[in-house]
Design an enzyme around this catalytic site. Sequence first.
Site, PDB file in Angstrom:
ATOM      1  N   CYS A 122       0.849  -1.171   0.000  1.00 18.73           N
ATOM      2  CA  CYS A 122       0.000   0.000   0.000  1.00 18.73           C
ATOM      3  C   CYS A 122       0.898   1.239   0.000  1.00 18.73           C
ATOM      4  CB  CYS A 122      -0.929   0.094   1.197  1.00 18.73           C
ATOM      5  SG  CYS A 122      -2.097  -1.254   1.293  1.00 18.73           S
ATOM      6  N   ARG A 182       3.688  -0.310  -4.984  1.00 20.01           N
ATOM      7  CA  ARG A 182       3.410  -0.807  -3.626  1.00 20.01           C
ATOM      8  C   ARG A 182       2.066  -1.524  -3.542  1.00 20.01           C
ATOM      9  NH1 ARG A 182       6.859   1.874  -0.046  1.00 20.01           N
ATOM     10  NH2 ARG A 182       5.588   1.257   1.718  1.00 20.01           N
ATOM     11  N   TRP A 197      -2.717  -2.723  -1.682  1.00 24.69           N
ATOM     12  CA  TRP A 197      -2.411  -4.132  -1.890  1.00 24.69           C
ATOM     13  C   TRP A 197      -3.224  -4.856  -0.824  1.00 24.69           C
ATOM     14  CZ3 TRP A 197      -0.185  -8.239   0.858  1.00 24.69           C
ATOM     15  CH2 TRP A 197       0.192  -9.340   0.086  1.00 24.69           C
ATOM     16  N   ASN A 245      -1.435   2.528   5.656  1.00 27.88           N
ATOM     17  CA  ASN A 245      -0.537   1.483   5.154  1.00 27.88           C
ATOM     18  C   ASN A 245      -0.079   0.681   6.356  1.00 27.88           C
ATOM     19  OD1 ASN A 245       2.948   1.586   4.094  1.00 27.88           O
ATOM     20  ND2 ASN A 245       1.505  -0.080   3.982  1.00 27.88           N
ATOM     21  N   GLY A 246      -0.397  -0.618   6.362  1.00 29.25           N
ATOM     22  CA  GLY A 246       0.006  -1.460   7.488  1.00 29.25           C
ATOM     23  C   GLY A 246      -1.097  -2.452   7.803  1.00 29.25           C
ATOM     24  N   GLU A 265      17.091 -17.673  -9.220  1.00 28.65           N
ATOM     25  CA  GLU A 265      16.614 -16.323  -9.486  1.00 28.65           C
ATOM     26  C   GLU A 265      15.940 -16.251 -10.874  1.00 28.65           C
ATOM     27  OE1 GLU A 265      15.853 -13.793  -7.988  1.00 28.65           O
ATOM     28  OE2 GLU A 265      16.005 -12.096  -9.357  1.00 28.65           O
ATOM     29  N   LYS A 300      12.083 -15.010 -11.369  1.00 22.90           N
ATOM     30  CA  LYS A 300      11.740 -13.910 -12.286  1.00 22.90           C
ATOM     31  C   LYS A 300      10.662 -14.370 -13.248  1.00 22.90           C
ATOM     32  CE  LYS A 300      13.154 -11.371 -10.918  1.00 22.90           C
ATOM     33  NZ  LYS A 300      13.688 -10.561  -9.884  1.00 22.90           N
ATOM     34  N   GLU A 323       7.115 -14.958 -11.510  1.00 20.84           N
ATOM     35  CA  GLU A 323       6.385 -13.800 -10.982  1.00 20.84           C
ATOM     36  C   GLU A 323       5.794 -12.913 -12.072  1.00 20.84           C
ATOM     37  OE1 GLU A 323       8.533 -10.769  -8.719  1.00 20.84           O
ATOM     38  OE2 GLU A 323      10.379 -11.423  -9.660  1.00 20.84           O
ATOM     39  N   HIS A 372      17.165 -37.142  -8.920  1.00 20.32           N
ATOM     40  CA  HIS A 372      16.675 -37.694  -7.649  1.00 20.32           C
ATOM     41  C   HIS A 372      15.181 -37.461  -7.473  1.00 20.32           C
ATOM     42  CE1 HIS A 372      20.697 -38.782  -6.468  1.00 20.32           C
ATOM     43  NE2 HIS A 372      21.104 -37.566  -6.793  1.00 20.32           N
ATOM     44  N   LYS A 382       5.800  -4.378  -4.573  1.00 18.25           N
ATOM     45  CA  LYS A 382       7.256  -4.325  -4.462  1.00 18.25           C
ATOM     46  C   LYS A 382       7.756  -4.273  -3.024  1.00 18.25           C
ATOM     47  CE  LYS A 382      11.233  -2.652  -6.804  1.00 18.25           C
ATOM     48  NZ  LYS A 382      11.519  -4.005  -7.338  1.00 18.25           N
TER      49      LYS A 382
HETATM   50  C1  F6R Z   1      11.291 -10.419  -6.949  1.00 15.36           C
HETATM   51  C2  F6R Z   1      11.242  -9.421  -5.915  1.00 15.36           C
HETATM   52  C3  F6R Z   1      10.993  -9.860  -4.526  1.00 15.36           C
HETATM   53  C4  F6R Z   1      11.873  -9.043  -3.564  1.00 15.36           C
HETATM   54  C5  F6R Z   1      11.520  -9.399  -2.109  1.00 15.36           C
HETATM   55  C6  F6R Z   1      12.411  -8.669  -1.120  1.00 15.36           C
HETATM   56  O1  F6R Z   1      11.574  -9.862  -8.187  1.00 15.36           O
HETATM   57  O2  F6R Z   1      11.397  -8.267  -6.178  1.00 15.36           O
HETATM   58  O3  F6R Z   1      11.219 -11.219  -4.377  1.00 15.36           O
HETATM   59  O4  F6R Z   1      13.199  -9.327  -3.836  1.00 15.36           O
HETATM   60  O5  F6R Z   1      10.188  -9.067  -1.852  1.00 15.36           O
HETATM   61  O6  F6R Z   1      12.298  -7.294  -1.279  1.00 15.36           O
HETATM   62  P1  F6R Z   1      13.396  -6.316  -0.684  1.00 15.36           P
HETATM   63  O7  F6R Z   1      14.648  -6.541  -1.445  1.00 15.36           O
HETATM   64  O8  F6R Z   1      12.834  -4.950  -0.880  1.00 15.36           O
HETATM   65  O9  F6R Z   1      13.547  -6.674   0.760  1.00 15.36           O
END
Ligand code: F6R
Length: 582
Positions: free
Chosen positions: A2, A27, A71, A95-96, A455, A459, A462, A478, A577
């Site tokens: 949020c 957010r 969110w 927000n929270g 990773e 990517k 998501e 395995h 994010k």
């Molecule tokens: C994936 C992504 C998330 C963040 C995770 C941690 O692309 O962006 O997996 O890496 O939510 O976020 P931070 O780095 O802000 O703690």
Amino acid sequence: MCGIVGYSGVRRAAPVLLEGLEKLEYRGYDSAGIAVCDGGVIRIAKKKGRVKEIAQAADFNGSVGIGHTRWATHGKPSERNAHPHVYGKFAIVHNGIIENATELKEECLARGESFASETDSEVLVHLVAACYRGNFLQAVSEGLRRCQGSYAVAVLCEDFPDEIVCARGGSPLVVGVKEGETFIASDLAAIASERAEVYVAEEGEFVCVKAGSAVFYDRNLVVKQKERLQYDYNGDSPEKMGFRHFMQKEMSEIPSVLKKSKLILSNREFYKVLCQTKYIDIIACGTAYHSGLCAKYAFESLCRVKTEASIASEYRYCNPIVGKKSLVIAVSQSGETADTLAAAALAKERGAYLAAVTNVPYSSLTRLADYVLPTDAGFEVAVAATKSFNAQLALLYSLADLRSGGGGEWLKGADALAERVLEVSEGVRAWTPYFLNAKSVYFIGRGVDYCTALEGSLKLKEITYLPSEGYPAGELKHGTLALVDEGTPVVAIITQKALAEKTMNAVHETRARGARVFLVTSLPECAEHPEVTASVVIPACREIFSPVLSMIPLQKLAYYVSIARGIDPDKPRNLAKSVTVE
Ligand code: F6R
């Protein structure tokens, strides 16, 4: 999660709020809304979906207002659950999470009050209204005192038409002040281009905002003098700059981010801790966890220091053994991830030195840490982390290099190599038809290439919604090999000479079951193998640091598959994010 904004000034508030909210959409983008105090009357516009959905309905005249992009946590994404929430003379954005909302709501219901939404946040506006006896600030403070959980709030009151009262308790809040105008936001990104003087609200603080002024109060409502935030406004702003998507823009910035990365020698005290510690714990979530895992390989192999990389949400609950005066490194792009913050606080409590590797130098994590190691990657807006990952690697690898007596030579020229990798990575666009409707995708590698596989898979899943797994190449046989059948895309990463043949064995095994194999490698001889459907050959760098380059084609692959599937890669469903809830 949020985002909240507020404005009091000389312009019409609505367009300023909408612009700020658009910059905070990373957010959350389940719903958006604003409240504007227009001639002493609070007017509301809110809708399910993106900020642009409310632009037409938000044609208000007042110059004081608050806004929210959501969110969803409590209550599904809908207009009725969108903020601002209104009760009596008050409107609130939050927000929270209010953990005791159910109990507080029952109290309000017993008083005969009714609720319009399913959210936890709505109870806040009821509490503030119930505590109001003519003193706006006092009412917000008393109302919040009843709440357990986390919040950053901004409140409007019809009796105080030129004022916003804000508070911070666990969620971020910044305030920008310039001639005749004051801005509030969850993140500097929303207000950076205003070039105002910025102040960061600390835990438990309240702020009374009027046009051109902000008065800060501590939790006992005593006025506090604040120091302005020193930050370099270098023109960096959360704009697309002609790119179709933020993700595309942010990948293109990887070379310049690597160019800016340098060895951190300036902090002598930290240097001492780094060189003396016998044990390193790295805690992080998601992509940041993967950069921590890459760093583990570098610290162990170059420095021979036992290093553990842990997912922050698990670290908290495994009663971790934290060596007193050992080094714990929390890695977080946003510096606001709730699980990382909680894990970092636990490590500190148990006597470790806490270093924060973060992209946001005024974030909550920096306030907790003994040492702050900024990644300096600039604003990252796309939900999928790209350049921040490469920046975290550059920084963590530099620490390993430093501890092992290196002088940062490896970083020289890394920007030019990354530039070259960006060019050759365009080749992955041709791979997209093979992935478009895949039932599942596997990313495999050994050693550091295994970290890249993890990773790469995160990517892809998501931003394309394709089921995918990152797997150690040697572990496939395995169990997981059972899932590979005709046409299954398998992406293999091979950047270490000594392991090439072994990973190629896994390639043969998957190929024998009908998989189509795509290769990211710095070893041209592997790319020529007839069993490989397509490959990208990247320039070689010091093998142990290769994820900083080999991840780039995988970022691009996820991007191109995402747009080919008609998805907005910047705003994938269900995600946000900055994950400020546990
Ligand atoms: C994936 C992504 C998330 C963040 C995770 C941690 O692309 O962006 O997996 O890496 O939510 O976020 P931070 O780095 O802000 O703690």
